[in-house]
Design a protein around this motif. Structure first.
Motif, PDB file in Angstrom:
ATOM      1  N   ILE A  29       0.868  -1.118  -0.020  1.00  0.00           N
ATOM      2  CA  ILE A  29      -0.080   0.165  -0.105  1.00  0.00           C
ATOM      3  C   ILE A  29       0.783   1.259  -0.004  1.00  0.00           C
ATOM      4  CG2 ILE A  29      -1.463   1.388   1.467  1.00  0.00           C
ATOM      5  CD1 ILE A  29      -2.937  -0.748  -0.243  1.00  0.00           C
ATOM      6  N   VAL A  30       1.892   1.302   0.713  1.00  0.00           N
ATOM      7  CA  VAL A  30       2.814   2.734   0.970  1.00  0.00           C
ATOM      8  C   VAL A  30       3.382   2.397  -0.479  1.00  0.00           C
ATOM      9  CG1 VAL A  30       5.021   3.180   1.872  1.00  0.00           C
ATOM     10  CG2 VAL A  30       3.196   2.137   3.432  1.00  0.00           C
ATOM     11  N   ARG A  31       4.048   1.555  -1.278  1.00  0.00           N
ATOM     12  CA  ARG A  31       4.445   1.792  -2.513  1.00  0.00           C
ATOM     13  C   ARG A  31       3.457   2.230  -3.640  1.00  0.00           C
ATOM     14  NH1 ARG A  31       7.047  -3.524  -1.294  1.00  0.00           N
ATOM     15  NH2 ARG A  31       5.421  -4.537  -2.146  1.00  0.00           N
ATOM     16  N   GLN A  32       2.333   1.743  -3.340  1.00  0.00           N
ATOM     17  CA  GLN A  32       1.313   2.329  -4.503  1.00  0.00           C
ATOM     18  C   GLN A  32       0.920   3.559  -4.143  1.00  0.00           C
ATOM     19  OE1 GLN A  32      -2.118  -0.165  -5.507  1.00  0.00           O
ATOM     20  NE2 GLN A  32      -3.269   1.734  -6.397  1.00  0.00           N
ATOM     21  N   LEU A  33       0.850   4.163  -2.699  1.00  0.00           N
ATOM     22  CA  LEU A  33       0.630   5.555  -2.297  1.00  0.00           C
ATOM     23  C   LEU A  33       1.690   6.333  -3.054  1.00  0.00           C
ATOM     24  CD1 LEU A  33      -1.040   7.543  -0.798  1.00  0.00           C
ATOM     25  CD2 LEU A  33       0.270   7.028   0.947  1.00  0.00           C
ATOM     26  N   CYS A  34       3.090   6.029  -2.620  1.00  0.00           N
ATOM     27  CA  CYS A  34       4.212   6.632  -3.164  1.00  0.00           C
ATOM     28  C   CYS A  34       4.145   6.864  -4.873  1.00  0.00           C
ATOM     29  CB  CYS A  34       5.354   6.286  -2.910  1.00  0.00           C
ATOM     30  SG  CYS A  34       5.731   6.470  -1.037  1.00  0.00           S
ATOM     31  N   SER A  35       3.899   5.754  -5.369  1.00  0.00           N
ATOM     32  CA  SER A  35       3.641   5.647  -6.952  1.00  0.00           C
ATOM     33  C   SER A  35       2.697   6.725  -7.250  1.00  0.00           C
ATOM     34  CB  SER A  35       3.603   4.487  -7.382  1.00  0.00           C
ATOM     35  OG  SER A  35       3.393   4.363  -8.864  1.00  0.00           O
ATOM     36  N   GLU A  36       1.451   6.632  -6.784  1.00  0.00           N
ATOM     37  CA  GLU A  36       0.479   7.394  -7.027  1.00  0.00           C
ATOM     38  C   GLU A  36       0.469   8.898  -6.948  1.00  0.00           C
ATOM     39  OE1 GLU A  36      -1.622   6.371  -9.139  1.00  0.00           O
ATOM     40  OE2 GLU A  36      -2.148   4.280  -8.382  1.00  0.00           O
ATOM     41  N   LYS A  37       1.562   9.272  -5.860  1.00  0.00           N
ATOM     42  CA  LYS A  37       1.664  10.766  -5.570  1.00  0.00           C
ATOM     43  C   LYS A  37       2.457  11.135  -6.438  1.00  0.00           C
ATOM     44  CE  LYS A  37       1.260  11.494  -0.505  1.00  0.00           C
ATOM     45  NZ  LYS A  37       2.169  11.944   0.532  1.00  0.00           N
TER      46      LYS A  37
END
Length: 259
Positions: free
Chosen positions: A249-257
């Protein structure tokens, strides 16, 4: 009496004008509504090989932030539709060949207060036909790409992606530097696919902060390897997050940001 009557007529006319303008703006499918929007009444169509141009930009895109954002734009616009238009028989002056993005800053450091402003122009009948996007930073450019995706829609009659109400002139920047969303999965467990969809929706709405309330005294569903029994405090065995889940989830959040 004459002066008062003229004032009433003027105020009535002004109220009607404001109402009509508001109703007209409500027909725009842009969210959130930009600071300034001007548009026309003509249509363009996305060409078969819609491309990203970056001539004149100062941003090198070494980490691929802009490139990934453009790929995301294409995915959002196409939405799994099959484009069936025969472009060889289409007026070339009505086909958007791509979007030309110019970023004025070479820096892509992401921090609170970063400049997220942008200007988006979709002209009518230039040669060749390109949309134009200018931003101070890559993050403003990413917002501009999201806005461009919102003025595109699939035409189910002609089976092509259409940009209506051309020409567009949009100038925008966030009203608030902190635009966040809270997910409370300690009290209301949500599966990972749902959390990922929430993150995707944040990108569409140009939000920039996710507060993930993952643990609480009522429930502790997060795995802590050094304290292997602590996640026994979850509501059930099925309502738990492993460390790998949290990292994903953290990886996806950083990617989406960044995208």
């Amino acid at each position: 009496m004459g002066k008062i009557m003229v004032q009433r007529i003027f105020l009535g006319f002004l109220l009607q004008l404001i109402t009509l303008c508001a109703a007209d703006l409500n027909r725009l499918n842009i969210w959130p509504m930009p600071v300034s929007v001007r548009y026309g009444h003509q249509s363009l169509y996305l060409g078969k090989n819609f491309v990203l141009k970056t001539e004149g930009t100062k941003y090198a895109d070494v980490s691929g932030i802009l490139k990934d954002g453009f790929s995301r734009l294409l995915d959002v616009v196409k939405a799994a539709h099959v484009i069936e238009l025969n472009f060889s028989h289409f007026d070339p002056s009505l086909l958007l060949q791509g979007i030309h993005v110019v970023i004025l800053s070479p820096d892509d450091e992401l921090q609170h207060g970063v400049d997220e402003s942008y200007k988006l122009l979709v002209p009518m009948n230039p040669k060749p036909v390109y949309a134009h996007l200018e931003a101070q930073t890559v993050y403003g450019a990413l917002h501009g790409l999201q806005t461009f995706s919102q003025v595109c829609q699939f035409n189910f009659t002609s089976r092509v992606i259409e940009v209506r109400q051309v020409p567009w002139i949009i100038i925008d920047q966030p009203r608030f530097s902190y635009r966040g969303l809270l997910i409370d999965t300690s009290r209301h467990y949500q599966p990972l696919p749902m959390i990922k969809r929430v993150i995707d929706s944040m990108v569409y709405a140009k939000l920039n902060v996710l507060h993930w309330h993952i643990v609480d005294s009522q429930s502790f569903p997060l795995e802590i390897p050094s304290y292997p029994k602590i996640w026994d405090g979850a509501y059930s065995i099925a309502e738990r997050y492993t460390m790998a889940d949290a990292a994903e989830i953290v990886r996806q959040l950083c990617s989406e940001k960044r995208n």
